[in-house]
Each structure stands twice: as C-alpha cells, then as structure tokens.
Design a protein around this motif. Structure first.
Motif, PDB file in Angstrom:
ATOM      1  N   VAL A 195      63.575  13.104  51.442  1.00  0.00           N
ATOM      2  CA  VAL A 195      64.741  13.297  50.578  1.00  0.00           C
ATOM      3  C   VAL A 195      65.759  14.231  51.223  1.00  0.00           C
ATOM      4  CG1 VAL A 195      65.488  14.209  48.377  1.00  0.00           C
ATOM      5  CG2 VAL A 195      63.437  12.834  48.496  1.00  0.00           C
ATOM      6  N   LEU A 196      65.259  15.264  51.922  1.00  0.00           N
ATOM      7  CA  LEU A 196      66.179  16.203  52.590  1.00  0.00           C
ATOM      8  C   LEU A 196      67.077  15.457  53.563  1.00  0.00           C
ATOM      9  CD1 LEU A 196      63.991  19.273  53.519  1.00  0.00           C
ATOM     10  CD2 LEU A 196      65.686  19.070  51.735  1.00  0.00           C
ATOM     11  N   LEU A 197      66.431  14.582  54.368  1.00  0.00           N
ATOM     12  CA  LEU A 197      67.189  13.776  55.316  1.00  0.00           C
ATOM     13  C   LEU A 197      68.230  12.939  54.562  1.00  0.00           C
ATOM     14  CD1 LEU A 197      67.139  13.128  58.316  1.00  0.00           C
ATOM     15  CD2 LEU A 197      65.546  11.280  57.842  1.00  0.00           C
ATOM     16  N   GLY A 198      67.799  12.385  53.433  1.00  0.00           N
ATOM     17  CA  GLY A 198      68.694  11.569  52.622  1.00  0.00           C
ATOM     18  C   GLY A 198      69.884  12.352  52.114  1.00  0.00           C
ATOM     19  N   LEU A 199      69.654  13.605  51.670  1.00  0.00           N
ATOM     20  CA  LEU A 199      70.763  14.404  51.136  1.00  0.00           C
ATOM     21  C   LEU A 199      71.796  14.683  52.223  1.00  0.00           C
ATOM     22  CD1 LEU A 199      69.029  17.012  48.820  1.00  0.00           C
ATOM     23  CD2 LEU A 199      70.701  15.314  48.147  1.00  0.00           C
ATOM     24  N   VAL A 200      71.298  15.053  53.413  1.00  0.00           N
ATOM     25  CA  VAL A 200      72.236  15.353  54.506  1.00  0.00           C
ATOM     26  C   VAL A 200      73.015  14.084  54.871  1.00  0.00           C
ATOM     27  CG1 VAL A 200      72.418  16.098  56.884  1.00  0.00           C
ATOM     28  CG2 VAL A 200      70.796  17.201  55.378  1.00  0.00           C
ATOM     29  N   ALA A 201      72.282  12.941  54.950  1.00  0.00           N
ATOM     30  CA  ALA A 201      72.957  11.688  55.307  1.00  0.00           C
ATOM     31  C   ALA A 201      73.970  11.286  54.247  1.00  0.00           C
ATOM     32  CB  ALA A 201      71.916  10.588  55.487  1.00  0.00           C
ATOM     33  N   ALA A 202      73.609  11.499  52.956  1.00  0.00           N
ATOM     34  CA  ALA A 202      74.525  11.127  51.873  1.00  0.00           C
ATOM     35  C   ALA A 202      75.794  11.962  51.949  1.00  0.00           C
ATOM     36  CB  ALA A 202      73.842  11.310  50.521  1.00  0.00           C
ATOM     37  N   GLY A 203      75.622  13.257  52.279  1.00  0.00           N
ATOM     38  CA  GLY A 203      76.792  14.105  52.428  1.00  0.00           C
ATOM     39  C   GLY A 203      77.676  13.629  53.563  1.00  0.00           C
ATOM     40  N   MET A 204      77.059  13.265  54.698  1.00  0.00           N
ATOM     41  CA  MET A 204      77.818  12.771  55.852  1.00  0.00           C
ATOM     42  C   MET A 204      78.540  11.479  55.502  1.00  0.00           C
ATOM     43  SD  MET A 204      77.214  14.709  58.610  1.00  0.00           S
ATOM     44  CE  MET A 204      77.102  13.768  60.133  1.00  0.00           C
ATOM     45  N   ALA A 205      77.807  10.548  54.842  1.00  0.00           N
ATOM     46  CA  ALA A 205      78.365   9.226  54.572  1.00  0.00           C
ATOM     47  C   ALA A 205      79.556   9.302  53.641  1.00  0.00           C
ATOM     48  CB  ALA A 205      77.290   8.325  53.978  1.00  0.00           C
ATOM     49  N   SER A 206      79.552  10.277  52.717  1.00  0.00           N
ATOM     50  CA  SER A 206      80.652  10.337  51.755  1.00  0.00           C
ATOM     51  C   SER A 206      81.729  11.320  52.186  1.00  0.00           C
ATOM     52  CB  SER A 206      80.099  10.723  50.391  1.00  0.00           C
ATOM     53  OG  SER A 206      79.527  12.005  50.477  1.00  0.00           O
ATOM     54  N   GLY A 207      81.619  11.842  53.420  1.00  0.00           N
ATOM     55  CA  GLY A 207      82.646  12.751  53.909  1.00  0.00           C
ATOM     56  C   GLY A 207      82.559  14.152  53.332  1.00  0.00           C
ATOM     57  N   GLN A 208      81.375  14.525  52.807  1.00  0.00           N
ATOM     58  CA  GLN A 208      81.192  15.878  52.259  1.00  0.00           C
ATOM     59  C   GLN A 208      79.985  16.520  52.939  1.00  0.00           C
ATOM     60  OE1 GLN A 208      82.917  17.330  49.760  1.00  0.00           O
ATOM     61  NE2 GLN A 208      84.146  15.644  49.007  1.00  0.00           N
ATOM     62  N   PRO A 209      80.011  16.691  54.282  1.00  0.00           N
ATOM     63  CA  PRO A 209      78.807  17.184  54.969  1.00  0.00           C
ATOM     64  C   PRO A 209      78.356  18.548  54.457  1.00  0.00           C
ATOM     65  CG  PRO A 209      80.699  17.185  56.440  1.00  0.00           C
ATOM     66  CD  PRO A 209      81.122  16.457  55.221  1.00  0.00           C
ATOM     67  N   ASN A 210      79.310  19.438  54.098  1.00  0.00           N
ATOM     68  CA  ASN A 210      78.918  20.783  53.647  1.00  0.00           C
ATOM     69  C   ASN A 210      78.099  20.709  52.374  1.00  0.00           C
ATOM     70  OD1 ASN A 210      80.481  21.552  55.723  1.00  0.00           O
ATOM     71  ND2 ASN A 210      82.224  22.208  54.469  1.00  0.00           N
ATOM     72  N   LEU A 211      78.564  19.853  51.453  1.00  0.00           N
ATOM     73  CA  LEU A 211      77.880  19.724  50.171  1.00  0.00           C
ATOM     74  C   LEU A 211      76.450  19.230  50.388  1.00  0.00           C
ATOM     75  CD1 LEU A 211      78.099  19.845  47.118  1.00  0.00           C
ATOM     76  CD2 LEU A 211      78.968  17.525  47.122  1.00  0.00           C
ATOM     77  N   GLY A 212      76.316  18.154  51.185  1.00  0.00           N
ATOM     78  CA  GLY A 212      74.986  17.599  51.419  1.00  0.00           C
ATOM     79  C   GLY A 212      74.044  18.607  52.036  1.00  0.00           C
ATOM     80  N   GLU A 213      74.564  19.361  53.031  1.00  0.00           N
ATOM     81  CA  GLU A 213      73.690  20.316  53.709  1.00  0.00           C
ATOM     82  C   GLU A 213      73.299  21.472  52.801  1.00  0.00           C
ATOM     83  OE1 GLU A 213      75.738  21.203  57.334  1.00  0.00           O
ATOM     84  OE2 GLU A 213      75.630  19.090  57.910  1.00  0.00           O
ATOM     85  N   SER A 214      74.270  21.945  51.986  1.00  0.00           N
ATOM     86  CA  SER A 214      73.913  23.070  51.111  1.00  0.00           C
ATOM     87  C   SER A 214      72.897  22.627  50.070  1.00  0.00           C
ATOM     88  CB  SER A 214      75.156  23.659  50.453  1.00  0.00           C
ATOM     89  OG  SER A 214      75.785  22.680  49.684  1.00  0.00           O
ATOM     90  N   LEU A 215      73.019  21.380  49.602  1.00  0.00           N
ATOM     91  CA  LEU A 215      72.010  20.886  48.667  1.00  0.00           C
ATOM     92  C   LEU A 215      70.648  20.835  49.354  1.00  0.00           C
ATOM     93  CD1 LEU A 215      73.778  17.957  46.775  1.00  0.00           C
ATOM     94  CD2 LEU A 215      73.808  20.380  46.290  1.00  0.00           C
ATOM     95  N   ALA A 216      70.625  20.387  50.607  1.00  0.00           N
ATOM     96  CA  ALA A 216      69.355  20.270  51.328  1.00  0.00           C
ATOM     97  C   ALA A 216      68.684  21.636  51.466  1.00  0.00           C
ATOM     98  CB  ALA A 216      69.580  19.639  52.691  1.00  0.00           C
ATOM     99  N   VAL A 217      69.487  22.663  51.794  1.00  0.00           N
ATOM    100  CA  VAL A 217      68.914  24.006  51.945  1.00  0.00           C
ATOM    101  C   VAL A 217      68.316  24.478  50.620  1.00  0.00           C
ATOM    102  CG1 VAL A 217      69.469  26.414  52.402  1.00  0.00           C
ATOM    103  CG2 VAL A 217      70.390  24.633  53.867  1.00  0.00           C
TER     104      VAL A 217
END
Lengths: 103, 496
Positions: free
Chosen positions: A44-66
């Motif tokens: 799921v962590l990988l998914g969150l980071v990828a979802a953030g990247m795919a939607s153009g919100q990498p910061n959001l995805g990464e902070s959720l993953a952390v």
C-alpha cells in the motif's frame, strides 16, 4: 511518470498486497502472520507514493506514506506484544492452538 | 471554536495523565487514583462538549484548522461525540468496582479515555486520510482493551482475531485511498465530491471502503471477530464496542461513501443489501447461543442490519426520514446494547468475577436471578425486550421509524425489505425471550444463590440507561436535537 512505469508499479502493489493476504491465509505462526500483514501494508505504501506521482501531487502521496509507516508500526508493536502474551500464557505461537472459542 | 478544540484535546491529553496519576497512585498505596482520574477526565470533557453543542445549535457547524489538517464538528460528529462521551462516562463509573480486583487498572482507564477522545475526533474528520488515521487509532486503542485480561487465552485469541481482521480492513481502506488519490489528486472529502464524474474508479474505491470500514462496522461476512471480541472483553468495554465502536465504523463508512456521491443510488442499494444479510445472519447465529454476552454480540449484527436498512433507504431515495431512523437506531442501540451488556456484566461480576473466576455467563446461570437480584433482572429484561422491539420501549420506536420511512418510499422492493425486517424483529424474540424466562420463571441456580451483593457504582449507570431506554420509548423527540442536524449533514454530503 510514463504509463509503463505506472503499470509496473500497480503490478508491484497488487503483488505485495496479494503476497501479504496469501500469507495471512497460509501461515500458522503468529509472528509470521504479523510479517504477512506488514508485507501487505508495504504494498500500500508503494501505491500511495505512486498515486501521488500519477495525480501530480507527489508531496501529498509521500507524506501520507510516511504517516502510514508510523501508524502501521504501532499496529505491529501491539500485534507483537499480543504474540508475547500468547507465547507466555498459551505456550505456543501456533494460531491453531489458540482457537478455543466456539463458533 | 475554543470549546471545540478542547473537546478533542482535553481527553487526548488526559489519557497519558490518567495513566501517570494511576501509576503513581498505585505506588503510593492509593489504587483508586487511576479510576478517579479517568472519571474526572471524562466528566471534565462534558464542559467543552456542552459549550460546543450550544455554539453548534446557534451558528451551525464549527471548524478547527491545525496546520494542513481541518476538523469540522457537524451534526453527524456531534451525534457520535454525544454517544461515545455519554456511554464512556457511564462505563468509567461502572468499571470502578467491576475492574477493582485487576492489576494495572490505570491502563484500562487511560485507554478508555483515549478511545472516547479518538471517537470524538473520528466524527470530525474532513479528509479521507485523516479519517483513516483516526480509524486506525481507534482500532489500536480497542485492541488493547479487548485483550485486557491478558492472562486469559480466550481474551488473547479474541484480541489476535480482532487485530488481524482490522489490520486487513485498514489495508483495503488504504488501497481505496490510493485509488481516489490517483484519480482526483486530493484526499479532501468535499474536494473529492466536487469531481464526481469518474464513475468506474469511484465504484472500485467505494467497494474497497465498504470492505475496509465494513470490518469495523461488522458487515457480514466481515463480522467473525465481533462475537469473540465482544464476549471476551471486560463488560464495560463490550458495551463500548457494541454501543459505539461499530457505529463509529459505520459513520466512517458513510463519510467515505458520501464523498463518492455520484454513485449515491448504488451505495443505497448496497447498504440495504448488506443490511438484509446482517439481519438474517445475526438472528440465525444468535439463535443457538447459550452464552449471554455472545448472544448479545450476535444480536449486534442484526441491529447493524436495521441501521443499514434505514440509512440505505434514506441514501437510495434521498429522503431524510430513513436516515433519521437509521441514526436514531444508532443512538437507541448504543443505549439498549450498553444497558444489556452492563446488566449482564453486573450479574457476571456478582456470580464469577468477584470470586476471581473468568467463566462465561450462560442463560442457565441466570435461572431465577430475579429472586436474588430483582433490580438487575428487571434492567436486563428491559434491555433485551427493548432490543427485541417491544412497544413501549426505545427499540420499538427506532425500528418503527425505519419501517415507516421504508413504507413511505412506495417502492415494492423497499417495502418487501421492510416487511422482511419486521419479521426478523419477531424472530429475534425467539432468543431474547428465553433470557427473560430464565430470569423470572426458573428456580434459582446454585451460582445465583451464592452470589454477592452489587455495589452502588455498578447500579447507577445501569439505572440511568434503563431510564433512558424507557423514556425514549415514550418521547423519541427528546433526541431530535441530535438526530435532525446529523441527518441534514449526511444528506448535504450526499448532495441531496
């Protein structure tokens, strides 16, 4: 991110979650059950980071993953604490030996 | 605004303080410190709650922004806060004597205060990820409470089952969040609602949310943790789990689905479908139980079914009556099931736990309990008859509102579901009636005759809940101040 990269990541996410869920069904040792849960969450962590990247919100995805890493560690700690108590009071980590409650 | 901030922060900060005070107290030979600090913390939380509720009734929803995180106290959040704080305070008072023989009770009270704080926060989340975080925190604090009797293998088994199933549920919720984030680029619930064109993606996300939050809301077939956890936890915690935690799971599910509001009609059908399955499965599984707490746990499944039918009808038809019925049943179920678990727990305490035994209370143990414990027999009878839906009690009123809302839709499918639910309500009396029969018509068992007296701190919360269950049966409008705004908030979120 290209579509091919995204597809590979999606396969990775589903693979990790699948391995985790399969592990939950297959293993009988309580420690391994918790490891299997961890594998699923790592997917799921990988998914969150990828979802953030795919939607153009990498910061959001990464902070959720952390945040998920922190929250999930707490669950793992509680799970392992329960495993310690199970070993002490039941005498084994086999989850089959633990099922005494009636249906 | 300030009151709202303290409503969440006060119990959150109080929880470690309760632990420290209790720990210090037990070293100073004053073992009551933990329970008194816990009770004071919960009573103190009523002050910001009443102030916040007052502001809410004058000027509508309150918002609180801390950094990037935003919390909103709307009608639905207020309802959940009232339910968890009310039942939490009664449980803290009840547990004073119930848990008095247990070592390290300061942990129990610290976790109880934390659980109440987290459930208040859960209702206020405005962001999908924030919702998950509160949800996960609620799960962690309740794992520890379920497995509180850590020397008992049965409690450990219940704790392990609960932990593994909830953790899998939370993996599914996170996958749903991934899908929503990838499709919309945001996790804010109202921002997601604004982009409701992506039907197939949202369908997948909604399915993941239903599986994930459904574990905690005990949707059949994700319910298998529930009977073990509810029957093995200390009785006060059984009341909290059954009366508030599964409702909190349901509210989290509704919040998440309401964000995907483009699909509201499908969600309505799904909720009704799960409601019907829950009703039937809960009733059939409860029929063959001989242990009182296990029976009550299975009956929670069927009551979740009523809530789902009421809410599903409301969501499907976009009408307020069904949602109001479902939410009203949420409140009355919290009181009725709380009362049932606390009364059964009082008898369990008097017959077994007081003597250091951890046996299960079976229906046969209740034989003739009305001779030795007339008050407990009366309150337990009131609780199970209210759960069965006998007319002058609260359970009848809330089921009636749900059935009425269903009938008003004039939709053949929904009317059939409502008739089915009515028949199930009659079926449920088949397992509630033997409890009343055992209490009043059987000769007293040896266990009952040897039982000790009940202390007043156990009686007060039980009598308060009994009064509530009887009063609400006559005046259901007493709670309309909570139910009305909550259903408006939900309808507004669904775009109705």
């Amino acid at each position: 991110m290209t579509d091919t990269a995204l597809q590979i990541i999606v396969i990775g996410v589903l693979g990790l979650v699948g391995v985790g869920l399969y592990g939950l069904l297959a293993v009988r040792n309580l420690i391994k059950v918790i490891v299997a849960l961890q594998i699923a969450v790592k997917g799921v962590l990988l998914g969150l980071v990828a979802a953030g990247m795919a939607s153009g919100q990498p910061n959001l995805g990464e902070s959720l993953a952390v945040t998920v890493i922190v929250a999930d560690t707490i669950v793992a700690v509680v799970g392992l604490a329960l495993a310690v108590q199970v070993r002490r009071h039941v005498g084994t980590l086999d989850i089959k030996a633990l099922s005494s409650l009636q249906r | 605004m300030v009151a709202f901030m303290w409503l969440i922060i006060l119990p959150l900060l109080a929880s470690p303080a309760v632990y420290l005070i209790g720990h210090w107290g037990s070293r100073q030979n004053y073992p009551n410190a933990g329970r008194q600090a816990g009770l004071i913390a919960l009573l103190a939380t009523w002050v910001p709650f009443i102030l916040a509720a007052n502001t809410f009734s004058i000027s509508g929803a309150l918002t609180l922004t801390i950094g990037a995180m935003s919390l909103e106290l709307d009608g639905l959040a207020l309802l959940l806060a009232a339910l968890s704080l009310g039942l939490g305070t009664l449980v803290a008072l009840y547990s004073a004597e119930y848990m008095s023989a247990d070592a390290s009770q300061e942990k129990f009270y610290a976790m109880l205060v934390l659980l109440v704080a987290i459930m208040i926060g859960l209702g206020c989340a405005t962001d999908l990820f924030n919702l998950w975080l509160w949800f996960e925190a609620m799960a962690v604090s309740s794992y520890l409470l379920v497995a509180f009797y850590r020397e008992q293998p049965a409690s450990l088994e219940a704790g392990v089952k609960y932990l593994v199933q909830s953790a899998v549920g939370s993996v599914f919720v996170l996958l749903g969040i991934c899908v929503v984030l990838a499709a919309t680029g945001t996790t804010n619930l109202s921002a997601i609602r604004a982009t409701s064109a992506l039907t197939p993606t949202f369908m997948a996300a909604g399915a993941l949310f239903i599986i994930g939050f459904g574990v905690k809301a005990a949707l059949v077939p994700m319910h298998t943790w529930l009977p073990d956890a509810h029957s093995q936890a200390p009785s006060g915690i059984s009341a909290m789990l059954s009366g508030v935690v599964i409702e909190a799971g349901l509210i989290a599910l509704l919040r998440a689905l309401a964000a995907l509001s483009g699909m509201a009609v499908s969600w309505g059908v799904l909720l009704i479908g799960f409601g019907v399955i829950n009703l039937l499965a809960g009733n059939l599984l409860a029929l063959r139980q001989r242990q009182v707490k296990r029976l009550l746990a299975y009956s929670s499944l069927s009551h979740v079914g009523y809530m789902l039918i009421g809410l599903g009808v409301g969501v499907y038809a976009g009408q307020a009556a069904g949602i109001e019925g479902g939410l009203f049943h949420m409140l009355t179920h919290g009181m009725m099931k709380g009362l049932a678990f606390l009364s059964a727990g009082a008898l369990l305490w008097a017959l077994y736990i007081r003597r250091g035994q951890h046996g299960a209370l079976t229906i046969d143990d209740l034989n003739g309990a009305s001779r030795r414990y007339p008050l407990m027999a009366f309150t337990l009878a009131v609780a199970v008859l209210a759960l069965g839906g006998l007319p002058p009690l609260a359970g009848f009123m809330s089921k009636w509102l749900i059935f009425l809302a269903g009938a008003q839709t004039h939709n053949m499918f929904i009317v059939a579901v409502v008739i089915f639910a009515g028949l199930n309500s009659v079926l449920s009396l088949v397992y509630y009636a033997p409890i009343v029969n055992a209490l009043y018509r059987k000769e007293p068992s040896n266990a009952v005759l040897a039982g000790g007296a009940l202390p007043v701190t156990i009686l007060i919360p039980i009598l308060a809940l009994t009064g509530g269950v009887i009063l609400l049966g006559f005046w259901p409008s007493l709670l309309s101040g909570l139910v009305g705004p909550a259903s408006q908030a939900l309808l507004a979120a669904l775009g109705g």
